[in-house]
Design a protein around this motif. Sequence first.
Motif, PDB file in Angstrom:
ATOM      1  N   ALA A  14      28.123 -43.419 -73.860  1.00 15.87           N
ATOM      2  CA  ALA A  14      27.971 -42.103 -74.463  1.00 15.87           C
ATOM      3  C   ALA A  14      29.270 -41.342 -74.417  1.00 15.87           C
ATOM      4  O   ALA A  14      30.093 -41.523 -73.527  1.00 15.87           O
ATOM      5  CB  ALA A  14      26.881 -41.321 -73.720  1.00 15.87           C
ATOM      6  N   TRP A  63      26.518 -34.456 -76.308  1.00 17.59           N
ATOM      7  CA  TRP A  63      26.295 -35.834 -75.867  1.00 17.59           C
ATOM      8  C   TRP A  63      25.917 -36.676 -77.082  1.00 17.59           C
ATOM      9  O   TRP A  63      25.076 -36.284 -77.885  1.00 17.59           O
ATOM     10  CB  TRP A  63      25.186 -35.863 -74.824  1.00 17.59           C
ATOM     11  N   PHE A 120      23.320 -34.819 -79.211  1.00 17.20           N
ATOM     12  CA  PHE A 120      22.597 -33.759 -78.541  1.00 17.20           C
ATOM     13  C   PHE A 120      23.574 -32.636 -78.232  1.00 17.20           C
ATOM     14  O   PHE A 120      24.597 -32.854 -77.590  1.00 17.20           O
ATOM     15  CB  PHE A 120      21.967 -34.260 -77.231  1.00 17.20           C
ATOM     16  N   THR A 127      15.611 -33.166 -74.755  1.00 11.33           N
ATOM     17  CA  THR A 127      15.301 -34.520 -74.286  1.00 11.33           C
ATOM     18  C   THR A 127      14.899 -35.447 -75.418  1.00 11.33           C
ATOM     19  O   THR A 127      14.754 -36.650 -75.206  1.00 11.33           O
ATOM     20  CB  THR A 127      14.157 -34.481 -73.260  1.00 11.33           C
ATOM     21  N   ARG A 156      15.604 -39.198 -74.627  1.00  7.86           N
ATOM     22  CA  ARG A 156      16.829 -39.324 -73.824  1.00  7.86           C
ATOM     23  C   ARG A 156      16.476 -39.422 -72.351  1.00  7.86           C
ATOM     24  O   ARG A 156      15.756 -38.591 -71.809  1.00  7.86           O
ATOM     25  CB  ARG A 156      17.729 -38.115 -74.069  1.00  7.86           C
ATOM     26  N   ASP A 157      17.019 -40.439 -71.685  1.00  4.11           N
ATOM     27  CA  ASP A 157      16.803 -40.653 -70.253  1.00  4.11           C
ATOM     28  C   ASP A 157      18.148 -40.966 -69.628  1.00  4.11           C
ATOM     29  O   ASP A 157      18.614 -42.112 -69.670  1.00  4.11           O
ATOM     30  CB  ASP A 157      15.811 -41.790 -70.017  1.00  4.11           C
ATOM     31  N   GLU A 184      21.731 -41.647 -69.532  1.00  4.95           N
ATOM     32  CA  GLU A 184      22.753 -42.071 -70.486  1.00  4.95           C
ATOM     33  C   GLU A 184      22.194 -43.012 -71.550  1.00  4.95           C
ATOM     34  O   GLU A 184      22.965 -43.635 -72.279  1.00  4.95           O
ATOM     35  CB  GLU A 184      23.892 -42.772 -69.736  1.00  4.95           C
ATOM     36  N   THR A 185      20.879 -43.118 -71.672  1.00  2.08           N
ATOM     37  CA  THR A 185      20.299 -44.048 -72.637  1.00  2.08           C
ATOM     38  C   THR A 185      19.301 -43.340 -73.541  1.00  2.08           C
ATOM     39  O   THR A 185      18.748 -42.284 -73.203  1.00  2.08           O
ATOM     40  CB  THR A 185      19.587 -45.210 -71.921  1.00  2.08           C
ATOM     41  N   LEU A 186      19.082 -43.945 -74.701  1.00  6.53           N
ATOM     42  CA  LEU A 186      18.070 -43.487 -75.642  1.00  6.53           C
ATOM     43  C   LEU A 186      17.017 -44.568 -75.799  1.00  6.53           C
ATOM     44  O   LEU A 186      17.342 -45.747 -75.918  1.00  6.53           O
ATOM     45  CB  LEU A 186      18.690 -43.171 -77.005  1.00  6.53           C
ATOM     46  N   GLU A 196      17.226 -32.207 -82.904  1.00  5.77           N
ATOM     47  CA  GLU A 196      16.975 -32.325 -81.466  1.00  5.77           C
ATOM     48  C   GLU A 196      15.960 -31.286 -81.023  1.00  5.77           C
ATOM     49  O   GLU A 196      15.927 -30.148 -81.519  1.00  5.77           O
ATOM     50  CB  GLU A 196      18.262 -32.210 -80.676  1.00  5.77           C
TER      51      GLU A 196
END
Length: 528
Positions: free
Chosen positions: A2, A9, A22, A28, A41-42, A44-46, A161
Amino acid sequence: MADQAQRRWRAACPNCGAPVEFASAASTTAVCGFCRSTLLRDGETLARIGQSAEIFDDYSPLQLGATGRWMGSGFAVVGRVQRGSDLGNWNEWHLLFDAGADTPRIAWLSEDNGQFVLSLEAPLAERPPEAPGVGLPLTVAGQRWQVAAVVDAALRAAEGELPRPPQAGRVVELRNAQGEVGSLEYRDGGPPIWSVGRGVNLAELALQGLRTTAEGESIAEAKFKGRSIACPSCGAPLEPKLSQTRSMVCAQCSAVVDLPANEARALGFTPQDRGLPPLIPLGRTGTLAPAGEKPLPWTVVGYQERCDIPEDTEDEQSFWREYLLYNRLTGFAFLVDTREGWSLVRTLTGAPAASGDGANWQGRAYARRWTYQAKTTHVLGEFYWPVRLEDRVQVTDYASRDGQWLLSRELQGGEVTWSAGQVLPSAAVQQAFGLTAPAAQFTRDASAFKASGGTLLRNIVIALFLIVLLFALLRACSRDECQGYKDSFGETSNEYRQCRANARGSGVYIGNGGGSYGGYSSGGGGHK
């Protein structure tokens, strides 16, 4: 990996690889603008958690990336949720305010009865009690509210978002005497989401980056120039002028047509007979300046004739007319014409406080006048809510002691709508819209609105005496006992025809026995 820069982000969509950005740490969820995947979003991952439907084009002037200011703080439009119910569809725009607080504020700009409400989410210390019936009081977050609507809100689509994954669910809408709107959104697997807001005009938000064409006109103006939908009754082209239009009347066959939110075919229609033309033509623009307010140009976009529904067959039926007015910066208003006078009426985002048998609103006391059922009997033009002929609503009318200020409460199904109005001189209406009809058709006795009990009783006694005297005079001569209605409203008006029908049935016209002075409410409603 990211990309982190200036609190923004960015990462790749796990479904199609397109970049997803984002702008807020509080967001989120996002909807990929390329493949419509709903992403969670969790860290650094989607992760892909679903698929969003395509956004239907409702010609809103707002769009993602637009900016504005509210109460000294700047904001950007970063997301949108489209919701709907049997009361219509609406947008909820997610706003991101400028940095400055430790915890970013979650804010929404939503549609509300032809106007806009800006709301901020707030925490709830405890789960609120279950909502009682519509129109009843409810205490939430230590504050007293009235339940305005209970709606099962469907999820139509989403983009941009968002602070959480969008869901369908039950929404309880609340209003209070301070002009605020509260909303409880119930979701599966969690506590209800609480937000509080108040009405705003788009003009006061200093919006920039709205949708425009290369020529500088708004998207709504450009698309509506060429928008045409076939009438499902006769096939004639329907060309609505407003992006908010949900119902309109076919100029060819007079059918009341339900319009879709996009370019699809019309949803259905209700036939109606051709009525008399309104005193103020559709499309006419006039400048009105109620006391204490800035003069504004208002354009007539819709017209409806309404009446009360007498509880007894011997009671007289009252008729009145409502002109739907539109101003592009402030929204909609109603110019109401009754036997007693003219008034300019707007829906309220709040709800007046009960006071005995009356109500208080913005420091002014109102006395209850009448409670009755009403219905719409004829319509022309365009409306921001789905118009239904013959639908019945429960109306309660209030008036200030001097008769110059009016309130109305309208209950229909699962929603309560309050509106407030101010009496206008008939000469001001005639001058504002450049009307040349006979003066008798505009002159109304606005003193009939006064809420003084003694004055009302005295007027009733005098009226009964005059009626007896008039009956004796009419028996002594052969003139038309309904001449007053004929002079004021015309020979083919509902008022004159009803008077004649009463005269034929009983041998005498008994005056305004129903009590109703004509629903000073905005009608129509439509949650959000």
